[in-house]
Design an enzyme around this catalytic site. Structure first.
Site, PDB file in Angstrom:
ATOM      1  N   LYS A   1     -12.421  -1.712   6.398  1.00  0.00           N
ATOM      2  CA  LYS A   1     -11.717  -2.576   7.346  1.00  0.00           C
ATOM      3  C   LYS A   1     -12.293  -2.414   8.750  1.00  0.00           C
ATOM      4  O   LYS A   1     -12.491  -3.379   9.455  1.00  0.00           O
ATOM      5  CB  LYS A   1     -10.217  -2.259   7.380  1.00  0.00           C
ATOM      6  CG  LYS A   1      -9.553  -2.114   6.018  1.00  0.00           C
ATOM      7  CD  LYS A   1      -9.160  -3.448   5.404  1.00  0.00           C
ATOM      8  CE  LYS A   1      -8.837  -3.396   3.925  1.00  0.00           C
ATOM      9  NZ  LYS A   1      -7.906  -2.410   3.476  1.00  0.00           N
TER      10      LYS A   1
ATOM     11  N   ASP B   1      -2.021   6.904   5.823  1.00  0.00           N
ATOM     12  CA  ASP B   1      -3.047   5.955   5.388  1.00  0.00           C
ATOM     13  C   ASP B   1      -3.423   5.124   6.614  1.00  0.00           C
ATOM     14  O   ASP B   1      -2.637   4.299   7.069  1.00  0.00           O
ATOM     15  CB  ASP B   1      -2.469   5.080   4.267  1.00  0.00           C
ATOM     16  CG  ASP B   1      -3.407   3.939   3.865  1.00  0.00           C
ATOM     17  OD1 ASP B   1      -4.520   3.829   4.423  1.00  0.00           O
ATOM     18  OD2 ASP B   1      -3.013   3.145   2.978  1.00  0.00           O
TER      19      ASP B   1
ATOM     20  N   TRP C   1       0.838  -1.215   0.000  1.00  0.00           N
ATOM     21  CA  TRP C   1       0.000   0.000   0.000  1.00  0.00           C
ATOM     22  C   TRP C   1       0.857   1.242   0.000  1.00  0.00           C
ATOM     23  O   TRP C   1       0.567   2.220  -0.696  1.00  0.00           O
ATOM     24  CB  TRP C   1      -0.969  -0.006   1.185  1.00  0.00           C
ATOM     25  CG  TRP C   1      -1.910  -1.169   1.171  1.00  0.00           C
ATOM     26  CD1 TRP C   1      -2.028  -2.133   2.126  1.00  0.00           C
ATOM     27  CD2 TRP C   1      -2.858  -1.506   0.144  1.00  0.00           C
ATOM     28  NE1 TRP C   1      -2.984  -3.046   1.755  1.00  0.00           N
ATOM     29  CE2 TRP C   1      -3.498  -2.697   0.549  1.00  0.00           C
ATOM     30  CE3 TRP C   1      -3.205  -0.939  -1.081  1.00  0.00           C
ATOM     31  CZ2 TRP C   1      -4.489  -3.319  -0.224  1.00  0.00           C
ATOM     32  CZ3 TRP C   1      -4.186  -1.557  -1.861  1.00  0.00           C
ATOM     33  CH2 TRP C   1      -4.804  -2.727  -1.415  1.00  0.00           C
TER      34      TRP C   1
HETATM   35  C1  PLP Z   1      -7.260  -2.081   2.064  1.00  0.00           C
HETATM   36  C2  PLP Z   1      -6.204  -1.031   2.111  1.00  0.00           C
HETATM   37  C3  PLP Z   1      -6.047  -0.087   1.071  1.00  0.00           C
HETATM   38  C4  PLP Z   1      -6.876  -0.117  -0.178  1.00  0.00           C
HETATM   39  O1  PLP Z   1      -8.136   0.382   0.033  1.00  0.00           O
HETATM   40  P1  PLP Z   1      -9.161   0.578  -1.175  1.00  0.00           P
HETATM   41  O2  PLP Z   1     -10.291   1.268  -0.490  1.00  0.00           O
HETATM   42  O3  PLP Z   1      -9.492  -0.771  -1.697  1.00  0.00           O
HETATM   43  O4  PLP Z   1      -8.504   1.435  -2.210  1.00  0.00           O
HETATM   44  C5  PLP Z   1      -5.081   0.874   1.232  1.00  0.00           C
HETATM   45  N1  PLP Z   1      -4.284   0.918   2.317  1.00  0.00           N
HETATM   46  C6  PLP Z   1      -4.397   0.028   3.312  1.00  0.00           C
HETATM   47  C7  PLP Z   1      -3.501   0.127   4.503  1.00  0.00           C
HETATM   48  C8  PLP Z   1      -5.359  -0.974   3.235  1.00  0.00           C
HETATM   49  O5  PLP Z   1      -5.476  -1.874   4.228  1.00  0.00           O
END
Ligand code: PLP
Length: 356
Positions: free
Chosen positions: A190, A166, A99
């Site tokens: 999540k 993030d 990511w």
């Molecule tokens: C799942 C995840 C993403 C991707 O998220 P999307 O909404 O599918 O773009 C990005 N960063 C982290 C840390 C994630 O766990």
């Protein structure tokens, strides 16, 4: 048989949230109409968005001068929006996995990117330390929880420059000093809501400082001004997010979520470290994620991997197969995960050990 849902994302939500969401789909607020078929500009939906925003700010401790936005496009869209809105010349990024790398790739479209450190040399199984962040950058970006590798940075890093983070997979699971950030964002699927909405917390006075022309929909200012209502927002996921935030508040907020997360993780890692069949993939205990607990069969028992997966599945465990880039197993234990499910997985690991 009772299912124990360890899916990494989309993932488990509190049962009450699922049930209330289902009710809203059938009959929203006793109106006789579904939340799916009313205007996003109706008074009833505006109240949902307002409550979601207020609870988000209250629970995370968002200071004045920040906006909370609910947007489409997921965290992956934020990889691009963050640099587009905040990167003037140069930004620093910490590379802790897939990511982070995706965020770096997008940032490079908008300026110079300094990768301050990387843990790629060991399949991202640790958090780099002792790196220094240049002081002439617009911001320092990191990923608080590395969903795939099971590493986590729970403490806000010491930094002379503003932070961007993030927080897709650990939002509302540990305290955050929001005042250190100009932006924090994540996909909601999540720890907060069904897929389809992303959250972004932006510092208002950090906006409007880049020279480039930003397309309307990609400009955070548009959504600050429009209160996440410039266009039709993801109505149903926002409704569920509001319900999850209510649940969070009723269950003690971040302090209690942090306590539960640590308790779950301590129990499960203790079993992984004790059980001769298994080994944690993250050796340094300080770097181990409380959200995504990754483990493999220990070397002598390598060939039991698929047998354990079948065994665990037969005992109601769902979603414990590790990410394809790491292999082994991953038990994702987000805020909604009850202790009983963690105990059920531990019992299952013990029982499997007794068979071998
Ligand atoms: C799942 C995840 C993403 C991707 O998220 P999307 O909404 O599918 O773009 C990005 N960063 C982290 C840390 C994630 O766990």
């Amino acid at each position: 048989m009772k299912k124990h849902n360890f899916c990494a994302g989309p993932s488990m939500l509190p049962r009450e949230v699922i049930e209330e969401t289902a009710k809203g789909v059938l009959d929203f607020n006793g109106s006789g109409l579904s939340i799916l078929e009313i205007s996003h500009r109706s008074k009833d939906f505006q109240a949902v968005l307002d409550e979601a925003t207020t609870l988000f700010k209250e629970l995370l401790g968002v200071p004045d001068g920040y906006s909370v936005l609910f947007l489409g496009g997921g965290a992956s869209m934020e990889f691009c929006l963050a640099p587009m809105n905040f990167l003037n010349k140069k930004a620093a990024y910490l590379n802790t996995g897939v990511w982070a790398k995706k965020a770096i790739k997008e940032a490079k479209l908008f300026g110079e990117v300094v990768e301050v450190a990387s843990s790629a040399d060991a399949t991202y199984n640790y958090i780099p330390k002792g790196y220094s962040v240049p002081t002439d950058v617009d911001y320092f970006h990191y990923t608080s929880n590395n969903t795939i590798y099971g590493t986590q940075i729970r403490e806000t890093p010491d930094s002379a420059v503003p932070l961007i983070c993030d927080m897709s997979s650990d939002i509302f699971s540990h305290p955050v000093d929001v005042s250190k950030y100009i932006c924090l964002y994540g996909g909601a699927q999540k720890n907060l809501a069904p897929a389809g909405v992303a959250f972004a917390v932006v510092r208002n006075d950090a906006l409007g400082r880049v020279g480039r022309v930003i397309p309307t929909m990609l400009n955070y200012q548009t959504h600050v001004d429009g209160g996440s209502m410039f266009n039709t927002p993801p109505v149903l996921p926002i409704y569920s997010a509001m319900l999850t935030l209510r649940w969070l508040k009723a269950n003690g907020g971040i302090p209690e979520m942090a306590r539960r997360a640590k308790q779950r993780a301590d129990m499960l890692y203790a079993e992984i470290d004790r059980n001769k069949l298994f080994r944690a993939t993250v050796p340094d205990k300080a770097d181990r994620s409380y959200m995504n607990i990754c483990f493999v069969m220990s070397d002598e028992y390598k060939d039991l991997e698929s047998e354990f997966l079948t065994f665990a599945t037969g005992h109601g465990m769902v979603g414990i197969k590790g990410h394809r880039s790491v292999g082994g197993f991953r038990a994702s234990c987000y805020n909604a995960m009850p202790m009983e499910s963690v105990q059920a997985l531990i019992d299952c690991m013990k029982e499997f050990e007794n068979l071998h």
